[in-house]
Write a protein that holds these residues in place. Sequence first.
Motif, PDB file in Angstrom:
ATOM      1  N   LYS A  16     -13.939  46.982 105.175  1.00  0.00           N
ATOM      2  CA  LYS A  16     -13.321  48.211 105.676  1.00  0.00           C
ATOM      3  C   LYS A  16     -11.847  48.266 105.314  1.00  0.00           C
ATOM      4  CE  LYS A  16     -13.217  51.188 109.714  1.00  0.00           C
ATOM      5  NZ  LYS A  16     -13.686  51.387 111.112  1.00  0.00           N
ATOM      6  N   LEU A  17     -11.172  47.137 105.378  1.00  0.00           N
ATOM      7  CA  LEU A  17      -9.761  47.098 104.996  1.00  0.00           C
ATOM      8  C   LEU A  17      -9.592  47.469 103.530  1.00  0.00           C
ATOM      9  CD1 LEU A  17      -6.807  46.449 105.544  1.00  0.00           C
ATOM     10  CD2 LEU A  17      -7.316  44.040 105.144  1.00  0.00           C
ATOM     11  N   ALA A  18     -10.449  46.930 102.705  1.00  0.00           N
ATOM     12  CA  ALA A  18     -10.379  47.250 101.275  1.00  0.00           C
ATOM     13  C   ALA A  18     -10.608  48.744 101.048  1.00  0.00           C
ATOM     14  CB  ALA A  18     -11.399  46.433 100.507  1.00  0.00           C
ATOM     15  N   GLY A  19     -11.575  49.310 101.791  1.00  0.00           N
ATOM     16  CA  GLY A  19     -11.846  50.733 101.657  1.00  0.00           C
ATOM     17  C   GLY A  19     -10.638  51.577 102.041  1.00  0.00           C
ATOM     18  N   GLU A  20      -9.949  51.174 103.096  1.00  0.00           N
ATOM     19  CA  GLU A  20      -8.756  51.910 103.525  1.00  0.00           C
ATOM     20  C   GLU A  20      -7.654  51.828 102.471  1.00  0.00           C
ATOM     21  OE1 GLU A  20      -8.025  53.705 106.329  1.00  0.00           O
ATOM     22  OE2 GLU A  20     -10.143  53.595 106.907  1.00  0.00           O
ATOM     23  N   LEU A  21      -7.620  50.704 101.750  1.00  0.00           N
ATOM     24  CA  LEU A  21      -6.591  50.507 100.722  1.00  0.00           C
ATOM     25  C   LEU A  21      -7.009  51.079  99.369  1.00  0.00           C
ATOM     26  CD1 LEU A  21      -5.584  46.828 101.595  1.00  0.00           C
ATOM     27  CD2 LEU A  21      -4.284  48.903 102.100  1.00  0.00           C
ATOM     28  N   GLY A  22      -8.275  51.501  99.278  1.00  0.00           N
ATOM     29  CA  GLY A  22      -8.761  52.076  98.034  1.00  0.00           C
ATOM     30  C   GLY A  22      -9.011  51.057  96.940  1.00  0.00           C
ATOM     31  N   GLU A  24     -11.462  47.244  95.831  1.00  0.00           N
ATOM     32  CA  GLU A  24     -12.672  46.470  96.093  1.00  0.00           C
ATOM     33  C   GLU A  24     -12.343  45.329  97.048  1.00  0.00           C
ATOM     34  OE1 GLU A  24     -15.739  47.081  95.088  1.00  0.00           O
ATOM     35  OE2 GLU A  24     -15.078  48.905  94.040  1.00  0.00           O
ATOM     36  N   ALA A  25     -13.304  44.967  97.880  1.00  0.00           N
ATOM     37  CA  ALA A  25     -13.077  43.908  98.856  1.00  0.00           C
ATOM     38  C   ALA A  25     -12.657  42.602  98.200  1.00  0.00           C
ATOM     39  CB  ALA A  25     -14.339  43.697  99.695  1.00  0.00           C
ATOM     40  N   MET A  26     -13.228  42.282  97.049  1.00  0.00           N
ATOM     41  CA  MET A  26     -12.897  41.019  96.382  1.00  0.00           C
ATOM     42  C   MET A  26     -11.449  40.969  95.944  1.00  0.00           C
ATOM     43  SD  MET A  26     -15.436  39.066  96.662  1.00  0.00           S
ATOM     44  CE  MET A  26     -14.792  37.764  95.604  1.00  0.00           C
ATOM     45  N   SER A  27     -10.836  42.143  95.747  1.00  0.00           N
ATOM     46  CA  SER A  27      -9.438  42.163  95.327  1.00  0.00           C
ATOM     47  C   SER A  27      -8.515  41.593  96.397  1.00  0.00           C
ATOM     48  CB  SER A  27      -9.006  43.592  94.986  1.00  0.00           C
ATOM     49  OG  SER A  27      -9.764  44.110  93.910  1.00  0.00           O
ATOM     50  N   LEU A  28      -8.942  41.678  97.669  1.00  0.00           N
ATOM     51  CA  LEU A  28      -8.113  41.142  98.750  1.00  0.00           C
ATOM     52  C   LEU A  28      -7.911  39.642  98.614  1.00  0.00           C
ATOM     53  CD1 LEU A  28      -9.597  43.073 101.821  1.00  0.00           C
ATOM     54  CD2 LEU A  28      -7.362  43.434 100.749  1.00  0.00           C
ATOM     55  N   TYR A  29      -8.895  38.962  98.050  1.00  0.00           N
ATOM     56  CA  TYR A  29      -8.850  37.504  97.985  1.00  0.00           C
ATOM     57  C   TYR A  29      -7.872  36.994  96.920  1.00  0.00           C
ATOM     58  CZ  TYR A  29     -12.763  37.728 101.160  1.00  0.00           C
ATOM     59  OH  TYR A  29     -13.549  37.976 102.251  1.00  0.00           O
ATOM     60  N   HIS A  31      -4.881  37.803  97.368  1.00  0.00           N
ATOM     61  CA  HIS A  31      -3.677  37.764  98.200  1.00  0.00           C
ATOM     62  C   HIS A  31      -3.839  36.885  99.430  1.00  0.00           C
ATOM     63  CE1 HIS A  31      -2.188  41.132  95.787  1.00  0.00           C
ATOM     64  NE2 HIS A  31      -3.395  41.666  95.928  1.00  0.00           N
ATOM     65  N   VAL A  32      -5.049  36.766  99.963  1.00  0.00           N
ATOM     66  CA  VAL A  32      -5.321  35.948 101.147  1.00  0.00           C
ATOM     67  C   VAL A  32      -6.567  35.116 100.905  1.00  0.00           C
ATOM     68  CG1 VAL A  32      -4.231  37.547 102.781  1.00  0.00           C
ATOM     69  CG2 VAL A  32      -6.655  37.810 102.226  1.00  0.00           C
ATOM     70  N   LYS A  33      -6.639  33.971 101.594  1.00  0.00           N
ATOM     71  CA  LYS A  33      -7.809  33.111 101.441  1.00  0.00           C
ATOM     72  C   LYS A  33      -9.018  33.648 102.200  1.00  0.00           C
ATOM     73  CE  LYS A  33      -5.112  28.844 100.882  1.00  0.00           C
ATOM     74  NZ  LYS A  33      -4.811  27.513 101.471  1.00  0.00           N
ATOM     75  N   SER A  34      -8.752  34.265 103.351  1.00  0.00           N
ATOM     76  CA  SER A  34      -9.846  34.725 104.197  1.00  0.00           C
ATOM     77  C   SER A  34      -9.322  35.727 105.208  1.00  0.00           C
ATOM     78  CB  SER A  34     -10.472  33.544 104.944  1.00  0.00           C
ATOM     79  OG  SER A  34      -9.529  32.989 105.856  1.00  0.00           O
ATOM     80  N   LYS A  35     -10.227  36.262 106.005  1.00  0.00           N
ATOM     81  CA  LYS A  35      -9.840  37.169 107.077  1.00  0.00           C
ATOM     82  C   LYS A  35      -8.934  36.454 108.081  1.00  0.00           C
ATOM     83  CE  LYS A  35     -11.803  40.011 110.784  1.00  0.00           C
ATOM     84  NZ  LYS A  35     -13.052  40.492 111.430  1.00  0.00           N
ATOM     85  N   GLU A  36      -9.113  35.143 108.234  1.00  0.00           N
ATOM     86  CA  GLU A  36      -8.278  34.375 109.155  1.00  0.00           C
ATOM     87  C   GLU A  36      -6.804  34.458 108.768  1.00  0.00           C
ATOM     88  OE1 GLU A  36      -9.409  32.904 112.035  1.00  0.00           O
ATOM     89  OE2 GLU A  36     -11.165  34.071 111.432  1.00  0.00           O
ATOM     90  N   ASP A  37      -6.516  34.473 107.476  1.00  0.00           N
ATOM     91  CA  ASP A  37      -5.126  34.627 107.027  1.00  0.00           C
ATOM     92  C   ASP A  37      -4.553  35.956 107.497  1.00  0.00           C
ATOM     93  OD1 ASP A  37      -5.140  32.214 105.798  1.00  0.00           O
ATOM     94  OD2 ASP A  37      -5.027  32.969 103.748  1.00  0.00           O
ATOM     95  N   ILE A  38      -5.373  36.993 107.427  1.00  0.00           N
ATOM     96  CA  ILE A  38      -4.923  38.315 107.851  1.00  0.00           C
ATOM     97  C   ILE A  38      -4.657  38.322 109.353  1.00  0.00           C
ATOM     98  CG2 ILE A  38      -5.625  40.733 108.099  1.00  0.00           C
ATOM     99  CD1 ILE A  38      -7.094  40.463 105.440  1.00  0.00           C
ATOM    100  N   LEU A  39      -5.556  37.719 110.125  1.00  0.00           N
ATOM    101  CA  LEU A  39      -5.363  37.648 111.575  1.00  0.00           C
ATOM    102  C   LEU A  39      -4.099  36.866 111.923  1.00  0.00           C
ATOM    103  CD1 LEU A  39      -9.021  37.031 112.805  1.00  0.00           C
ATOM    104  CD2 LEU A  39      -7.748  39.178 112.819  1.00  0.00           C
ATOM    105  N   ASP A  40      -3.847  35.771 111.199  1.00  0.00           N
ATOM    106  CA  ASP A  40      -2.618  34.996 111.418  1.00  0.00           C
ATOM    107  C   ASP A  40      -1.387  35.877 111.205  1.00  0.00           C
ATOM    108  OD1 ASP A  40      -3.986  32.679 111.998  1.00  0.00           O
ATOM    109  OD2 ASP A  40      -3.793  31.836 109.987  1.00  0.00           O
ATOM    110  N   GLY A  41      -1.410  36.651 110.138  1.00  0.00           N
ATOM    111  CA  GLY A  41      -0.270  37.517 109.839  1.00  0.00           C
ATOM    112  C   GLY A  41      -0.096  38.623 110.866  1.00  0.00           C
ATOM    113  N   MET A  42      -1.205  39.168 111.340  1.00  0.00           N
ATOM    114  CA  MET A  42      -1.152  40.225 112.351  1.00  0.00           C
ATOM    115  C   MET A  42      -0.552  39.703 113.653  1.00  0.00           C
ATOM    116  SD  MET A  42      -4.884  41.892 111.550  1.00  0.00           S
ATOM    117  CE  MET A  42      -4.950  42.956 112.990  1.00  0.00           C
ATOM    118  N   VAL A  43      -0.996  38.526 114.079  1.00  0.00           N
ATOM    119  CA  VAL A  43      -0.472  37.936 115.307  1.00  0.00           C
ATOM    120  C   VAL A  43       1.014  37.631 115.152  1.00  0.00           C
ATOM    121  CG1 VAL A  43      -0.541  35.856 116.756  1.00  0.00           C
ATOM    122  CG2 VAL A  43      -2.659  37.042 116.163  1.00  0.00           C
TER     123      VAL A  43
END
Length: 223
Positions: A16-22, A24-29, A31-43
């Motif tokens: 869903k995050l990839a879709g919002e950014l326009g 592919e989901a694989m492109s996120l990887y 920049h980050v290793k996993s969703k956990e990296d994103i949660l760490d940054g959000m916190v």
Amino acid sequence: MVLADSGGIESLSMRKLAGELGIEAMSLYHHVKSKEDILDGMVDIVFGEMELPSPGEAWKTAMRRRAESTRAVLARHPWAIAILDSRTTPGPATLRYSDTVIGYLRAAGFSIPMAAHALSILDSYVRGFAMQEASLPLDPSGSIQAATESILEQQPMMSNAFPHLGAMAAELILKPGYAYGNEFQFGLGLILDGLERALATENGPQRGDAPAEGGAGSQSAAS
């Protein structure tokens, strides 16, 4: 964070995050290793939004302002309440926040154990209150009156069967101007006053303090 703020943490997925950014989901990887990296940054961003004590500020004033700021931040990001302390790879803002608050309490005369007690009870109260606010059926003004009236309509005999609940509803919750959020300051005041007494007990009488009436100092003066 926009996704989580609008739909809760469960609405956040890599797809869903990839879709919002326009992208592919694989492109996120890239920049980050996993969703956990994103949660760490959000916190870490959430901690970065919380106010820190100002130099020279009285500790009770500083802790009250810190509590109020934390509550406001968690109201903006209610999803963070459940994961705020779950991250095992905290970011720089998280570490800076904790270190600064501990250092401030130490400078105010708190021992390491007493600072730990203070942070534990304050954070438990503030985050617990924020969680309750997020889950209660409050209207935009913070009132629970409409929900209470709905319950009373469904349970017309509640005042007879449950007299204490009925009395609280009639004498407090249904009164104009009552907002559940006002309870926050009452509880926070009790905690800060209790910490003040505990700190005074731990530190004992300070040099230059007047001796307690009937204490050893009074006896020496009398003799």
